[in-house]
Design an enzyme around this catalytic site. Structure first.
Site, PDB file in Angstrom:
ATOM      1  CB  ALA A   1      -2.220  12.041  54.197  1.00  0.00           C
TER       2      ALA A   1
ATOM      3  CE1 TYR B   1      14.598  26.162  66.334  1.00  0.00           C
ATOM      4  CE2 TYR B   1      13.742  23.927  66.377  1.00  0.00           C
ATOM      5  CZ  TYR B   1      13.798  25.180  65.796  1.00  0.00           C
ATOM      6  OH  TYR B   1      13.051  25.441  64.680  1.00  0.00           O
TER       7      TYR B   1
ATOM      8  CB  THR C   1       3.161  11.807  66.907  1.00  0.00           C
ATOM      9  OG1 THR C   1       4.274  12.335  67.625  1.00  0.00           O
ATOM     10  CG2 THR C   1       1.989  12.739  67.162  1.00  0.00           C
ATOM     11  CG  ASP C   2       6.915  10.646  70.474  1.00  0.00           C
ATOM     12  OD1 ASP C   2       6.554  11.548  69.678  1.00  0.00           O
ATOM     13  OD2 ASP C   2       8.122  10.364  70.677  1.00  0.00           O
ATOM     14  CD  GLU C   3       5.910  15.953  68.375  1.00  0.00           C
ATOM     15  OE1 GLU C   3       5.429  17.083  68.527  1.00  0.00           O
ATOM     16  OE2 GLU C   3       6.742  15.686  67.492  1.00  0.00           O
TER      17      GLU C   3
ATOM     18  CE  LYS D   1      -0.519  12.610  63.523  1.00  0.00           C
ATOM     19  NZ  LYS D   1      -0.760  12.107  62.136  1.00  0.00           N
TER      20      LYS D   1
ATOM     21  N   GLY E   1       7.608  26.851  73.368  1.00  0.00           N
ATOM     22  CA  GLY E   1       6.929  25.730  74.044  1.00  0.00           C
ATOM     23  C   GLY E   1       7.608  24.388  73.847  1.00  0.00           C
TER      24      GLY E   1
ATOM     25  CG  ASP F   1      14.328  26.179  73.067  1.00  0.00           C
ATOM     26  OD1 ASP F   1      14.243  25.356  72.127  1.00  0.00           O
ATOM     27  OD2 ASP F   1      14.301  25.855  74.266  1.00  0.00           O
TER      28      ASP F   1
ATOM     29  CG  ASP G   1       1.244  12.483  49.000  1.00  0.00           C
ATOM     30  OD1 ASP G   1       1.873  11.901  49.899  1.00  0.00           O
ATOM     31  OD2 ASP G   1       1.251  13.740  48.852  1.00  0.00           O
TER      32      ASP G   1
ATOM     33  CE1 TYR H   1       2.301  16.338  63.309  1.00  0.00           C
ATOM     34  CE2 TYR H   1       3.599  16.120  65.326  1.00  0.00           C
ATOM     35  CZ  TYR H   1       3.074  15.570  64.168  1.00  0.00           C
ATOM     36  OH  TYR H   1       3.319  14.247  63.872  1.00  0.00           O
TER      37      TYR H   1
HETATM   38  N1  NAD Z   1       8.416  11.733  60.975  1.00  0.00           N
HETATM   39  C1  NAD Z   1       8.275  11.343  62.232  1.00  0.00           C
HETATM   40  O1  NAD Z   1       9.264  11.263  62.971  1.00  0.00           O
HETATM   41  C2  NAD Z   1       6.918  10.957  62.758  1.00  0.00           C
HETATM   42  C3  NAD Z   1       6.829  10.443  64.070  1.00  0.00           C
HETATM   43  C4  NAD Z   1       5.582  10.055  64.553  1.00  0.00           C
HETATM   44  C5  NAD Z   1       4.467  10.169  63.755  1.00  0.00           C
HETATM   45  N2  NAD Z   1       4.566  10.693  62.502  1.00  0.00           N
HETATM   46  C6  NAD Z   1       3.348  10.770  61.666  1.00  0.00           C
HETATM   47  O2  NAD Z   1       3.584   9.937  60.541  1.00  0.00           O
HETATM   48  C7  NAD Z   1       2.919  10.474  59.400  1.00  0.00           C
HETATM   49  C8  NAD Z   1       3.920  10.651  58.268  1.00  0.00           C
HETATM   50  O3  NAD Z   1       4.961  11.510  58.697  1.00  0.00           O
HETATM   51  P1  NAD Z   1       6.125  11.947  57.688  1.00  0.00           P
HETATM   52  O4  NAD Z   1       7.260  12.404  58.496  1.00  0.00           O
HETATM   53  O5  NAD Z   1       6.317  10.899  56.667  1.00  0.00           O
HETATM   54  O6  NAD Z   1       5.416  13.214  57.008  1.00  0.00           O
HETATM   55  P2  NAD Z   1       5.749  13.949  55.660  1.00  0.00           P
HETATM   56  O7  NAD Z   1       5.468  15.390  55.917  1.00  0.00           O
HETATM   57  O8  NAD Z   1       7.083  13.555  55.124  1.00  0.00           O
HETATM   58  O9  NAD Z   1       4.660  13.368  54.630  1.00  0.00           O
HETATM   59  C9  NAD Z   1       3.313  13.731  54.685  1.00  0.00           C
HETATM   60  C10 NAD Z   1       2.709  13.410  53.316  1.00  0.00           C
HETATM   61  O10 NAD Z   1       1.309  13.719  53.389  1.00  0.00           O
HETATM   62  C11 NAD Z   1       0.946  14.393  52.177  1.00  0.00           C
HETATM   63  N3  NAD Z   1      -0.213  15.224  52.463  1.00  0.00           N
HETATM   64  C12 NAD Z   1      -0.272  16.351  53.217  1.00  0.00           C
HETATM   65  N4  NAD Z   1      -1.515  16.866  53.213  1.00  0.00           N
HETATM   66  C13 NAD Z   1      -2.272  16.035  52.456  1.00  0.00           C
HETATM   67  C14 NAD Z   1      -3.634  16.019  52.089  1.00  0.00           C
HETATM   68  N5  NAD Z   1      -4.471  16.979  52.476  1.00  0.00           N
HETATM   69  N6  NAD Z   1      -4.083  15.019  51.314  1.00  0.00           N
HETATM   70  C15 NAD Z   1      -3.248  14.038  50.878  1.00  0.00           C
HETATM   71  N7  NAD Z   1      -1.924  14.009  51.182  1.00  0.00           N
HETATM   72  C16 NAD Z   1      -1.450  14.998  51.963  1.00  0.00           C
HETATM   73  C17 NAD Z   1       2.179  15.199  51.796  1.00  0.00           C
HETATM   74  O11 NAD Z   1       2.167  15.558  50.425  1.00  0.00           O
HETATM   75  C18 NAD Z   1       3.289  14.228  52.171  1.00  0.00           C
HETATM   76  O12 NAD Z   1       3.603  13.381  51.092  1.00  0.00           O
HETATM   77  C19 NAD Z   1       2.267  11.776  59.859  1.00  0.00           C
HETATM   78  O13 NAD Z   1       0.913  11.505  60.147  1.00  0.00           O
HETATM   79  C20 NAD Z   1       3.016  12.135  61.136  1.00  0.00           C
HETATM   80  O14 NAD Z   1       2.183  12.857  62.012  1.00  0.00           O
HETATM   81  C21 NAD Z   1       5.769  11.082  61.985  1.00  0.00           C
END
Ligand code: NAD
Length: 333
Positions: free
Chosen positions: A84, A220, A135-137, A167, A295, A292, A35, A163
């Site tokens: 990440a 929002y 992600t579902d997005e 993804k 988008g 809001d 990380d 975002y």
């Molecule tokens: N949270 C949700 O509801 C959700 C839903 C669907 C998908 N996701 C996906 O799941 C994954 C994790 O989401 P989250 O909510 O835990 O995110 P988060 O933002 O809590 O954690 C992301 C982590 O990645 C690290 N990071 C960022 N840039 C980095 C880099 N360049 N190199 C190394 N580490 C890096 C950050 O320090 C952090 O610890 C993401 O890929 C996100 O797109 C999240």
């Protein structure tokens, strides 16, 4: 089940919960957390692993291909779980460039490092998995009134926010590495997660913190936007099932199918907070509608039957129970 996991983004919300899940359920496993510790990651999220010789933390940026390759050569993982990312939609609307850099170029660097690592392993690449957390997005949204349509894994990608676009682009690179190099990658597309250690900027933690501070809960627009909510523990079980039994080259939607409008979520938090605010002579929380999001996607809905049929996974923690537990933990902290 893999014996050595390399978890990128493991100091963030879902990543740290996944590391805890694996260490808590698998004996004889090793976990390497990589990380960069951005604003979203913290070593405090990995406190549970302190002193556990099965866990190692490496502070590194996934965009540094050579560094990632050297970590792989040294640790010899048989599964990479790639969390990440820059993950906050609102930040991507403010400034999209870092989302392209980390989510797209960073994923590409990691794919390249993994490809080279697997080439060096020769036939020992058998059974290796690269799990890309998406992600579902990426599918875009549906009208609020359309409560029937659900996106299957083969639905076209129509991302709305920067975002989601980043993804979707990273998903495309993963699929290109499957097709071109035979990389044994799998994509997990998840709905909204909630649970312990989520960053305070995200919807549910932000609402809980405002209520605890005696401030109005900012919502929002009209709050009619619909999301599916999955407890992070269930999400971690799904990812573990994908690591163990997922088909290389496959895509799996991961969802509770528990759909709620944002205003319903805010109201559920207000209800669950009532005993606490009453016991502390605080004013009852209120909801305040604010401008809001640009988008703003209306409705997300995943068809997660493939995950149930192929992997035998379904979610187990109901929303009211999950929110109740979260509030209990937040108010006793
Ligand atoms: N949270 C949700 O509801 C959700 C839903 C669907 C998908 N996701 C996906 O799941 C994954 C994790 O989401 P989250 O909510 O835990 O995110 P988060 O933002 O809590 O954690 C992301 C982590 O990645 C690290 N990071 C960022 N840039 C980095 C880099 N360049 N190199 C190394 N580490 C890096 C950050 O320090 C952090 O610890 C993401 O890929 C996100 O797109 C999240």
């Amino acid at each position: 089940m893999p014996k050595c996991f390399l978890v990128t983004g493991g100091a963030g919300f879902i990543g740290s919960n996944f590391v805890e899940h694996i260490l808590g359920t698998q004996s004889g496993v090793r976990v390497i957390t990589v990380d960069a510790l951005t604003y979203a990651g913290s070593l405090a999220n990995l406190e549970f692993a302190k002193g556990d010789s099965r866990h190692r933390f490496v502070q590194a940026d996934i965009r540094e291909e050579e560094v990632m390759l050297s970590v792989m050569r040294a640790e010899k993982p048989d599964c990479v779980v790639h969390f990440a990312a820059e993950s906050h939609v609102d930040r991507s609307i403010e400034s999209a460039a870092i989302f392209e850099s980390v989510n797209v170029c960073g994923t590409l660097s990691l794919l390249e490092a993994t490809r080279k690592y697997l080439d060096e392993r020769g036939e020992r690449r058998e059974g290796f998995r690269f799990i890309h957390i998406s992600t579902d997005e990426v599918y875009g949204d549906l009208p609020i009134e359309d409560t029937q349509t659900r996106f299957k894994e083969n639905a076209p990608l129509r991302p709305s926010s920067p975002y989601a676009a980043s993804k979707a682009a990273s998903d495309m690179f993963v699929l290109s590495y499957v097709r071109t190099y035979g990389l044994p990658a799998i994509i997990a597309r998840m709905c909204n997660n909630y649970g312990p250690r989520q960053h305070s900027e995200k919807f549910i933690p932000c609402m809980i913190q405002c209520a605890l501070a005696g401030e109005a809960l900012p919502l929002y627009g009209t709050g009619e936007n619909v999301r599916e909510w999955l407890h992070v523990e269930d999400a971690c079980r799904a990812i573990a099932a994908i690591a163990e039994r997922g088909r290389a080259g496959g895509i799996y939607n991961v969802s509770s199918n528990d759909a709620r409008s944002n205003i319903e979520v805010a109201q559920a938090i207000v209800r669950a907070m009532r005993p606490y605010v009453a016991a502390h002579n605080m004013p009852q929380p209120t909801i305040e509608h604010v401008a809001d999001r640009l988008g703003h996607d209306r409705r997300y809905a995943l068809d997660a039957t493939k995950c149930a049929n192929e992997l035998g996974w379904t979610s187990g923690i109901g929303f009211d129970q999950g929110i109740g537990d979260l509030i209990k933990a937040s108010t006793s902290a």
